[in-house]
Design a protein around this motif. Structure first.
Motif, PDB file in Angstrom:
ATOM      1  N   VAL A 163      -7.653  39.617   6.489  1.00 12.57           N
ATOM      2  CA  VAL A 163      -7.898  38.289   5.932  1.00 12.57           C
ATOM      3  C   VAL A 163      -9.051  37.695   6.714  1.00 12.57           C
ATOM      4  CG1 VAL A 163      -6.980  35.990   5.548  1.00 12.57           C
ATOM      5  CG2 VAL A 163      -5.502  37.974   5.236  1.00 12.57           C
ATOM      6  N   ASP A 185     -11.787  35.410   2.168  1.00 16.20           N
ATOM      7  CA  ASP A 185     -10.477  35.547   1.515  1.00 16.20           C
ATOM      8  C   ASP A 185      -9.668  34.257   1.633  1.00 16.20           C
ATOM      9  OD1 ASP A 185     -10.897  38.272   0.918  1.00 16.20           O
ATOM     10  OD2 ASP A 185     -10.115  38.880   2.870  1.00 16.20           O
ATOM     11  N   GLU A 214     -11.031  31.587  -0.659  1.00 18.21           N
ATOM     12  CA  GLU A 214     -10.738  31.923  -2.059  1.00 18.21           C
ATOM     13  C   GLU A 214      -9.298  31.576  -2.416  1.00 18.21           C
ATOM     14  OE1 GLU A 214     -11.709  36.064  -2.519  1.00 18.21           O
ATOM     15  OE2 GLU A 214     -13.849  35.647  -2.787  1.00 18.21           O
ATOM     16  N   ARG A 215      -8.389  31.881  -1.517  1.00 19.55           N
ATOM     17  CA  ARG A 215      -6.974  31.609  -1.783  1.00 19.55           C
ATOM     18  C   ARG A 215      -6.673  30.113  -1.772  1.00 19.55           C
ATOM     19  NH1 ARG A 215      -4.006  36.705   1.235  1.00 19.55           N
ATOM     20  NH2 ARG A 215      -5.397  38.272   0.365  1.00 19.55           N
ATOM     21  N   ALA A 221      -7.921  28.762  -5.027  1.00 16.89           N
ATOM     22  CA  ALA A 221      -6.985  29.119  -6.097  1.00 16.89           C
ATOM     23  C   ALA A 221      -5.784  28.164  -6.138  1.00 16.89           C
ATOM     24  CB  ALA A 221      -6.509  30.558  -5.931  1.00 16.89           C
ATOM     25  N   LEU A 278       1.254  30.130   1.448  1.00 17.39           N
ATOM     26  CA  LEU A 278       0.027  30.926   1.454  1.00 17.39           C
ATOM     27  C   LEU A 278      -0.242  31.474   2.854  1.00 17.39           C
ATOM     28  CD1 LEU A 278      -2.688  31.871   0.141  1.00 17.39           C
ATOM     29  CD2 LEU A 278      -3.622  29.701   0.920  1.00 17.39           C
ATOM     30  N   GLU A 306       2.284  34.181   3.735  1.00 18.93           N
ATOM     31  CA  GLU A 306       1.976  35.403   2.980  1.00 18.93           C
ATOM     32  C   GLU A 306       0.798  36.151   3.600  1.00 18.93           C
ATOM     33  OE1 GLU A 306       2.057  38.349   0.068  1.00 18.93           O
ATOM     34  OE2 GLU A 306       3.546  36.803   0.437  1.00 18.93           O
ATOM     35  N   MET A 307      -0.189  35.412   4.047  1.00 17.01           N
ATOM     36  CA  MET A 307      -1.391  36.036   4.600  1.00 17.01           C
ATOM     37  C   MET A 307      -1.153  36.604   5.999  1.00 17.01           C
ATOM     38  SD  MET A 307      -4.204  33.312   3.181  1.00 17.01           S
ATOM     39  CE  MET A 307      -5.590  34.081   3.944  1.00 17.01           C
TER      40      MET A 307
END
Length: 76
Positions: free
Chosen positions: A7, A11, A14-15, A18, A53, A56-57
Motif C-alpha cells: 500500500v 493506493d 485512490e481508496r 473511492a 479502510l 483492511e489495508m
C-alpha cells in the motif's frame, strides 16, 4: 517467489477517493490527513468507513509504507 501486497501513497489516496473523501492525487500526505480529518469532523458518519479502510489495508500479508501508516494512525 514471494508476492507482497504494497500500500503506497497512490493506493491510499485512490481508496480514500473511492470512499468520497475530498482528496486528490496531487495532495501531499499531510494535506490528505488534514482534509480527511476535517471531512470526518463535518461528516462523522463516515468515520467507520475510513477506519474499516485502514484496517483492511493493514492486513497481515500487506505492507504499508511508513508514511501512509502514520496518516492511517491519525484516523484512529
Amino acid at each position: 517467489m514471494m508476492i507482497v501486497d504494497l500500500v503506497d501513497e497512490v493506493d491510499f489516496k485512490e481508496r480514500l477517493i473511492a470512499l468520497g473523501a475530498p482528496v486528490t492525487q496531487e495532495q501531499s500526505l499531510a494535506q490528505v490527513q488534514s482534509a480527511v480529518l476535517s471531512w470526518l469532523q463535518s461528516y462523522p458518519e463516515q468515520t467507520p468507513f475510513v477506519k474499516d479502510l485502514c484496517t483492511e489495508m493493514q492486513k497481515d500479508n500487506t505492507t504499508v509504507l511508513p508514511e501512509v501508516s502514520t496518516v492511517m494512525a491519525a484516523f484512529g
